[in-house]
Design a protein around this motif. Structure first.
Motif, mmCIF file in Angstrom:
data_model
loop_
_atom_site.group_PDB
_atom_site.id
_atom_site.type_symbol
_atom_site.label_atom_id
_atom_site.label_comp_id
_atom_site.label_asym_id
_atom_site.label_seq_id
_atom_site.Cartn_x
_atom_site.Cartn_y
_atom_site.Cartn_z
ATOM 1 N N GLY A 141 -4.108 7.264 -2.399
ATOM 2 C CA GLY A 141 -5.111 7.519 -1.379
ATOM 3 C C GLY A 141 -5.025 6.669 -0.135
ATOM 4 N N PHE A 142 -3.946 5.890 0.023
ATOM 5 C CA PHE A 142 -3.796 5.066 1.223
ATOM 6 C C PHE A 142 -3.485 5.938 2.437
ATOM 7 C CE2 PHE A 142 -2.352 2.340 -2.310
ATOM 8 C CZ PHE A 142 -3.230 1.271 -2.160
ATOM 9 N N ASN A 143 -4.146 5.656 3.549
ATOM 10 C CA ASN A 143 -3.863 6.322 4.823
ATOM 11 C C ASN A 143 -3.728 5.262 5.906
ATOM 12 O OD1 ASN A 143 -4.475 9.250 4.027
ATOM 13 N ND2 ASN A 143 -6.387 8.215 3.505
ATOM 14 N N SER A 144 -2.778 5.454 6.803
ATOM 15 C CA SER A 144 -2.604 4.528 7.914
ATOM 16 C C SER A 144 -2.204 5.318 9.150
ATOM 17 C CB SER A 144 -1.530 3.487 7.582
ATOM 18 O OG SER A 144 -1.551 2.416 8.501
ATOM 19 N N ALA A 145 -2.741 4.929 10.294
ATOM 20 C CA ALA A 145 -2.448 5.590 11.568
ATOM 21 C C ALA A 145 -2.241 4.530 12.634
ATOM 22 C CB ALA A 145 -3.592 6.525 11.962
ATOM 23 N N MET A 146 -1.228 4.737 13.473
ATOM 24 C CA MET A 146 -0.916 3.752 14.500
ATOM 25 C C MET A 146 -0.628 4.448 15.825
ATOM 26 S SD MET A 146 1.728 0.543 14.278
ATOM 27 C CE MET A 146 0.515 -0.362 13.274
ATOM 28 N N VAL A 147 -1.231 3.940 16.889
ATOM 29 C CA VAL A 147 -1.035 4.467 18.238
ATOM 30 C C VAL A 147 -0.095 3.542 18.992
ATOM 31 C CG1 VAL A 147 -2.136 5.040 20.431
ATOM 32 C CG2 VAL A 147 -3.303 5.565 18.278
ATOM 33 N N LEU A 148 0.941 4.123 19.583
ATOM 34 C CA LEU A 148 1.891 3.395 20.418
ATOM 35 C C LEU A 148 1.697 3.819 21.861
ATOM 36 C CD1 LEU A 148 5.131 3.896 18.282
ATOM 37 C CD2 LEU A 148 3.247 2.290 17.918
ATOM 38 N N THR A 202 -9.505 11.115 3.941
ATOM 39 C CA THR A 202 -9.945 10.312 5.085
ATOM 40 C C THR A 202 -8.863 10.092 6.142
ATOM 41 O OG1 THR A 202 -9.414 8.254 3.917
ATOM 42 C CG2 THR A 202 -11.665 9.120 3.682
ATOM 43 N N LEU A 203 -7.778 10.876 6.099
ATOM 44 C CA LEU A 203 -6.736 10.711 7.116
ATOM 45 C C LEU A 203 -7.284 10.998 8.506
ATOM 46 C CD1 LEU A 203 -3.797 10.188 7.904
ATOM 47 C CD2 LEU A 203 -3.335 12.611 7.479
ATOM 48 N N GLN A 204 -8.110 12.020 8.637
ATOM 49 C CA GLN A 204 -8.704 12.319 9.944
ATOM 50 C C GLN A 204 -9.475 11.120 10.472
ATOM 51 O OE1 GLN A 204 -11.403 15.681 10.002
ATOM 52 N NE2 GLN A 204 -12.250 15.105 11.990
ATOM 53 N N HIS A 205 -10.212 10.469 9.605
ATOM 54 C CA HIS A 205 -10.993 9.310 10.027
ATOM 55 C C HIS A 205 -10.071 8.178 10.476
ATOM 56 C CE1 HIS A 205 -14.465 6.830 10.474
ATOM 57 N NE2 HIS A 205 -14.215 6.058 9.426
ATOM 58 N N ALA A 206 -8.951 7.994 9.761
ATOM 59 C CA ALA A 206 -7.995 6.960 10.159
ATOM 60 C C ALA A 206 -7.449 7.242 11.554
ATOM 61 C CB ALA A 206 -6.846 6.890 9.144
ATOM 62 N N SER A 226 0.853 -1.205 0.000
ATOM 63 C CA SER A 226 0.000 0.000 0.000
ATOM 64 C C SER A 226 0.877 1.239 0.000
ATOM 65 C CB SER A 226 -0.957 -0.006 1.208
ATOM 66 O OG SER A 226 -0.296 -0.239 2.421
ATOM 67 N N ASP A 227 1.880 1.196 -0.866
ATOM 68 C CA ASP A 227 2.807 2.301 -1.071
ATOM 69 C C ASP A 227 3.417 2.718 0.270
ATOM 70 O OD1 ASP A 227 4.012 4.082 -3.083
ATOM 71 O OD2 ASP A 227 2.905 5.675 -2.085
ATOM 72 N N SER A 264 -6.660 1.880 8.968
ATOM 73 C CA SER A 264 -6.335 2.266 7.593
ATOM 74 C C SER A 264 -7.599 2.741 6.890
ATOM 75 C CB SER A 264 -5.749 1.085 6.820
ATOM 76 O OG SER A 264 -4.528 0.665 7.368
ATOM 77 N N THR A 265 -7.436 3.725 6.024
ATOM 78 C CA THR A 265 -8.547 4.205 5.205
ATOM 79 C C THR A 265 -8.035 4.465 3.793
ATOM 80 O OG1 THR A 265 -8.139 6.531 5.766
ATOM 81 C CG2 THR A 265 -9.687 5.318 7.173
#
Length: 413
Positions: A394-401, A274-278, A161-162, A261-262
């Motif tokens: 358009g790939f978005n990914s967010a991760m909480v540590l 959709t980054l905010q949503h991710a 996903s790039d 991911s969104t």
């Protein structure tokens, strides 16, 4: 009860340093590794700057039998997988037969290997093309070679996903831990610094054409004009928390607490990115509130419209200047699928050491209402961090540590 995914080992190869300590000291010092391409002559190309890894000699690290069958990215991945397992205090061959797996991401596969074999085909003929070309170029080759070398027969795959792929791979590895797999190694390494790979990257229209290394990659700056590519990445050992405690893991960097991911709507529509949503989904997955996050490691595209979209997403979730934001990748270049795993390493080390590394070179534009950390490292007490990544298409990914309190380990399971 859902198993928690703790990170117990790190392996790093970055333009700014090989290994955790070298990378981290350079990051805190703001030392940049961006310079003119040396692996080929870039004079005929509009973009000529890159973040290259120096001092990596595969023959010093790997058996000679592996060298003819592997691309540069795979050699780097194999070595830092060894480093990550060593850091975790694990001999993978001693794990139960199906107790560990590997999930990596790839942006472009083994481009340099493929280029060399195409050159042999054009100049000498088909019988001079290596049989290893059948897999050495492939997106999944790092997962396969790491699995074979370490005897990992648990859940294994590759994510494409790039530049969001590195986070998505770690997110998939976390899913396997939550399904009670004891251990996973995950992350990404990319290395496409060759003419064929360079031309492919130029098609994005997002590469900086500046010839000044200090001004070429400036996210959230009025002078932003694209990014500088780089090579390298990171691999992380994820472990079922109970298993980590049972074996007495020598270190626990923290927990992969949430991921989402969104995908953005297609261009030309009026629907918002959709980054905010991710981000919101990742926070929900981590059972966290915006106020819990102590720092955001930004995707930092350095393309004005993309910077604006990311800054707006961060501002809408956290409020104007509501959370420190940083992008230490300005010293390495964007490592494609390897960039976000390297940011995960930086985020864990930030929580460990109580410091936020700076975004080197950038001067925050007045157009963005974010608290960008620039200049020097900023001391901070950090319990949680958010890492963001976006890929073309358009790939978005967010991760909480989340940090793990060693004095209350059992109670956090």
């Amino acid at each position: 009860m859902t198993a928690r995914a703790w990170v117990t080992g790190l392996g790093v190869a970055a333009p700014t340093g090989l290994g955790i300590d070298a990378y981290w000291s350079a990051t805190l010092a703001g030392r940049s590794a961006i310079g003119r391409v040396s692996r080929f002559d870039p004079a005929s190309y509009p973009s000529q700057l890159v973040g290259e890894i120096g001092g990596f000699v595969a023959a010093d690290q790997l058996p000679s039998r592996l060298l003819p069958q592997t691309d540069r990215m795979t050699r780097i991945a194999l070595v830092i997988a060894d480093w990550a397992f060593t850091d975790a205090g694990v001999v993978p061959q001693e794990l139960p037969e199906y107790g560990a797996g590997v999930i990596t991401a790839s942006h472009s596969g083994g481009f340099e290997f493929g280029q060399n074999e195409l050159r042999a085909l054009w100049s000498k003929g088909g019988r001079y093309v290596s049989a290893y070309q059948s897999f050495a170029w492939f997106y999944a080759v790092n997962s396969g070679q790491i699995s074979i070398r370490n005897g990992l027969r648990g859940p294994s795959s590759v994510v494409v996903s790039d530049q969001a792929g590195g986070l998505d791979a770690v997110g998939q590895a976390r899913r396997q831990i939550r399904k009670r797999t004891r251990m996973m190694i995950s992350g990404a390494v990319d290395a496409s610094i060759c003419p064929w790979g360079w031309v492919a990257q130029l098609t994005s229209g997002r590469l900086s054409t500046s010839d000044d290394p200090e001004r070429a990659y400036l996210p959230f700056d009025d002078r932003a004009g694209g990014h500088v590519p780089g090579e390298g990445g990171a691999l992380l050992v994820l472990e079922n928390a109970e298993h980590a405690l049972e074996r007495g893991a020598p270190r626990i960097y923290g927990e992969i607490a949430g991921h989402a991911s969104t995908i953005d709507p297609r261009p030309g529509t009026e629907r918002a990115p959709t980054l905010q949503h991710a981000i919101e989904l990742a926070l929900k997955d981590a059972d966290a509130e915006p106020g819990d996050i102590g720092v955001v490691f930004a995707d930092a595209a350095a393309v004005p419209e993309l910077d604006r979209a990311e800054a707006e997403a961060i501002t809408k979730v956290f409020g104007p200047r509501g959370v420190p934001v940083t992008a230490p990748k300005t010293t390495t270049g964007r490592l494609y699928s390897g960039a976000a795993p390297l940011d995960l390493v930086a985020a864990f080390l930030s929580m460990r050491d109580g410091v936020i590394p700076p975004t080197v070179g950038s001067t925050l534009s007045s157009r963005y209402e974010i608290d960008l950390v620039t200049g020097t490292p900023r001391p901070a007490t950090l319990r949680s961090a958010l890492v963001l990544a976006r890929g073309q298409g358009g790939f978005n990914s967010a991760m909480v540590l989340r940090a793990v309190d060693r004095s209350r380990l059992r109670s956090q399971l």
